[in-house]
Scaffold this motif. Structure first.
Motif: not given
Ligand code: OX2
Length: 826
Positions: A569-570, A610-611, A615-617, A749-755
């Protein structure tokens, strides 16, 4: 001390090179013979896959005599052997390595061409076995290579899983998709299944008393059949054995059920038995408490212990097992094989009639334990009820071990509340790391910092009570696979620079390159090798992933398992921040140093965050790589299915390596060693083996950033608030905002909300707190990169000073500090 360890460094500086055993023409004939008699095809009919199998069998035949001799010397000599118990062996492809160690590489190349094939196509026809998750499994593979190369008699013991680590692809949304990897789909020429050396492994049932003796009456058994892999040493004339067990059923088939047309019922016992070696658990550094996993652990450990007794006391009905610790010493690779401790007790007491004290003495002398983690959640703890159900006799033995342990601690005057904390058996659960620490002679961590933290924190009570058990062995990697095979260009240059190729069995000789770092001409040759490796990787990536890479950019790589503590993530937040800066014009076009960022990482299938990071990357990659504004400046690739083959191709092409875990969380790391040895510079934290790498290569040749272990601990203690860091650094705020506002999710806007929520409210591994330092050091990195001569000088110094990180050196440390044995006499 038992064994004949001579108390000196065992490295054999000049071991007789294998005499060229055959000519290329003869080797071609041997391949033809295999094609004819085992593949049953003519050379005209043969495909690359046929030739691969034929050549593999031909080279295996060349190793047979040395293998028999090593086995005989192992049993008949007076040198104690090593048994390396590991649930994972991540071997990588075998053919090239076997050719190298058999001294047949050139003959192979010529022979294959004479048969009308390209050597590369034959080597590529091999399917990579993925019988490990990551560093722990690869370490086991490097260690057995080094043991054989040093001439130390050794057995690797593990499981031949039908399905290795899953194959990773990405769906159209960038999510990880796991598919089973049936690596045995085609003929596998390396493993020899030996039905005549099988072992019976039993489970369940109950313990009864007969004539004052405890007798285990198991409910069911499986047949453990060994599959033997040859482990050839490099120029040592020794070939050790990797014995991987596969589970078979004793009752093939229930004919009565079959006759009732209950076909599924009919094969049930077979399925139950064969399930045991069906699949590798895809977990790394986390514990999975699954019944099947305990079955797997007991299965291979029980079979292996019986096998070792068979090997060292052939045909003896009443062997004198008090000599067992002089014959072999077992290394437990993490807690996975720790059930071996009560199993050896059971074998000695129940099967060979030894009394408890004698059995305990033999057991403690025989076992040692390597811990690979500091994460408390990674230390295996088994519910006592599960052990009781599956292995009732072992639970009794564990209880008794625990009683004896508590008495011993009381005898040492240790306080009751400390004893309470240290209990191996709590009544409801069994702590495998504690059992291993008490039940073996030595405990080691895998890097200096890690071993220190084990003593100070994770196993502090044990270290206080048994200080002399604790030691360190810093990890290493085999230079044969990870330099010679992976990077032939650099290998040739090293040999040219040193005037010898002896560095491959004595890696500290790389020190001889230090003066050459002052020689601009040599540094330019070194730079040319890196450029050629980058060029080659561009071709590899086009072939394998269908992507176009600009080789005139800095190659910046982060490959390892996806885990929050490793902090992919960093890296991705820094990439996003860079992207934003280019887009906003905060940096001018000629200020921008063009970079290609490579990620490779598998996430455990059940590891949600982690998954999501994967997805973000993937989606950052999509946006950045398709944005004309950053074309030629920044590209990001998440390469699918990171494995040994990718490592062997990508590491030699990498210029900047990322080792950016939170300080105190990465036990060692071994990728960091591979990169340094292949001439990449590292940006990293003071964590794991980074500390020692930086010490060896010089602080001026390493990009250090981030909090130290002490600073991390203090921040936890003071109360960590990640939002503060988000507010304080506009670069970080902007990067997180872009993730939150849907830039990388088509506006969702919700796609990565938990992250995002995790970053802003929890951020257990303090990614946000280290962001500013990480972003700041990029300027220093880029400044140096613009001066290619200086960059390459430093990269060369990394190579020259990384000889310490050979797994040969690790093995020497194990021999001296833990195993007290050495190489076989010739
Ligand atoms: C890994 C560790 O995470 C890594 O730091 C180390 O280099 C490697 O083992 C080899 O020692 N599962 N995998 C590991 O630890 C555990 C548990």
């Amino acid at each position: 001390k038992s064994g004949n360890y001579p108390g000196r460094k065992v490295r054999m500086t000049e071991i007789t090179a294998p005499k060229s055993p055959v000519t290329a023409a003869q080797f071609a004939d041997e391949i033809r013979e295999q094609l004819k008699y085992t593949q049953n095809v003519t050379p005209e009919q043969a495909t690359a896959a046929d030739v691969y199998v034929a050549a593999s069998k031909a080279v295996r035949n060349h190793l047979a005599d040395a293998w028999f001799k090593t086995q005989a010397d192992t049993v008949n000599g007076n040198t104690k052997a090593v048994g390396y118990f590991s649930a994972e062996f991540l071997m990588g492809k075998q053919l090239e390595n076997a050719l190298l160690n058999a001294g047949l590489t050139e003959q192979f190349d010529e022979a294959v061409e004479a048969l009308g094939f390209q050597p590369k196509d034959i080597v590529d026809a091999e399917y990579e076995p993925g019988l490990g998750n990551g560093g722990l499994g690869r370490l086991a593979a490097c260690f057995i290579d080094s043991l054989a190369s040093l001439g130390v008699p050794a057995f690797g013991y593990g499981i031949q899983y039908k399905y290795g680590i899953f194959k990773q692809t990405f769906d159209e949304n960038g999510k990880q998709v796991e598919t089973p990897d049936y690596w045995l789909n085609n003929e596998e020429p390396w493993g020899h299944i030996d039905y005549n050396r099988d072992q019976k492994v039993s489970f369940g049932g109950e313990v009864v008393e007969e004539n004052g003796k405890k007798v285990w009456k198991p409910a069911w058994s499986v047949r453990a059949v060994p599959v033997d892999y040859l482990v050839p040493g490099y120029k040592s004339q020794r070939v050790n054995t990797l014995r991987l067990w596969t589970a078979k059923s004793y009752d093939e088939f229930d004919l009565l059920a079959f006759n009732r047309s209950e076909y599924m019922e009919a094969v049930k016992p077979q399925v139950k038995a064969e399930n045991i070696s069906k699949i590798l658990y895809p977990e790394d550094s986390t514990k999975v408490g699954k019944e099947l996993r305990l079955e797997q652990q007991y299965f291979f450990v029980s079979a292996s212990l019986h096998d070792a007794i068979r090997v060292f006391y052939p045909g003896e009905a009443k062997p004198d097992l008090t000599t067992f610790p002089n014959k072999i010493t077992f290394q437990l690779n993490d807690t996975h094989p720790v059930i071996g401790i009560p199993e050896l007790m059971r074998i000695l007491i129940d099967e060979y009639d030894y009394d408890w004290d004698t059995a305990w003495d033999i057991t403690v002398k025989t076992f040692n334990y390597t811990c690979h983690t500091l994460l408390p959640e990674a230390l295996e703890v088994w519910p006592a009820s599960l052990i009781g159900e599956l292995l009732p006799r072992h639970l009794e033995i564990i209880e008794k071990i625990n009683e004896q342990f508590e008495d011993e601690l009381k005898g040492k005057g240790i306080a009751d509340e400390t004893i309470e904390r240290m209990r191996i058996y709590t009544g409801d659960s069994v702590r495998m790391a504690y059992l291993a620490t008490y039940g073996g002679s030595h405990v080691n961590g895998v890097a200096e910092l890690h071993s220190q933290l084990l003593k100070d924190m994770t196993l502090k009570d044990f270290s206080d009570a048994y200080p002399t058990k604790f030691t360190n062995v810093t990890n290493g990697v085999t230079p044969r696979r990870f330099v010679k095979l992976a990077n032939p260009g650099l290998s040739d240059l090293i040999t040219e620079g040193l005037g010898t190729d002896k560095w491959l069995s004595d890696l500290e000789l790389l020190q001889g390159l230090v003066p050459l770092a002052k020689d601009d001409e040599f540094v330019k040759k070194f730079a040319a090798v890196k450029a050629a490796n980058k060029h080659a990787f561009v071709g590899f990536a086009k072939d394998h992933y269908g992507i176009d890479i600009d080789e005139n950019t800095m190659f910046n790589t982060m490959v390892k398992r996806l885990h929050e503590y490793k902090r992919q993530a960093l890296k991705i937040l820094a990439v996003i921040s860079k992207y934003a800066a280019i887009k906003n014009g905060t940096v001018s076009a000629d200020e921008i140093l063009p970079r290609t960022v490579f990620f490779g990482a598998k996430a455990a299938p059940g590891y949600y965050l982690a998954k999501m990071t994967i997805q973000l990357i993937n989606n950052v990659s999509k946006v950045v790589n398709n944005d004309p504004d950053v074309k030629g400046k920044l590209a990001v690739h998440m390469l699918p299915n990171y494995n040994i083959e990718m490592a062997q191709n990508l590491i030699p092409a990498t210029e900047l390596d990322e080792q950016i875990s939170q300080a105190g969380k990465e036990a060692s790391g071994t990728g960091n060693m591979k990169f340094a040895l292949n001439g990449a510079l590292t940006v990293g934290t003071l964590d794991g083996a980074n500390v020692e790498i930086r010490e060896k290569v010089g602080a001026e040749n390493f990009f250090l950033f981030g909090m130290t272990v002490d600073e991390v601990e203090k921040l936890y203690a003071d109360g960590y608030d990640p939002a503060k860091y988000y507010e304080a650094d506009p670069r970080l705020k902007q990067a997180i905002d872009l993730v939150a506002n849907g830039t990388f999710s088509n506006g969702d806007r919700n796609a990565y909300a938990p992250l995002v929520a995790d970053w802003l409210t929890k951020d257990w591994f303090m990614t946000l707190a280290d962001f500013s330092a990480y972003a700041d050091i990029q300027a220093e990195i880029e400044k140096l990169y613009r001066d290619q001569l200086e960059w390459n000088r430093k990269a060369l110094l990394n190579v020259a000073n990384s000889g310490y990180f050979s797994s040969d050196r690790s093995i020497e440390d194990y021999l001296e500090r833990i195993w007290h044995t050495g190489p076989l006499a010739d």
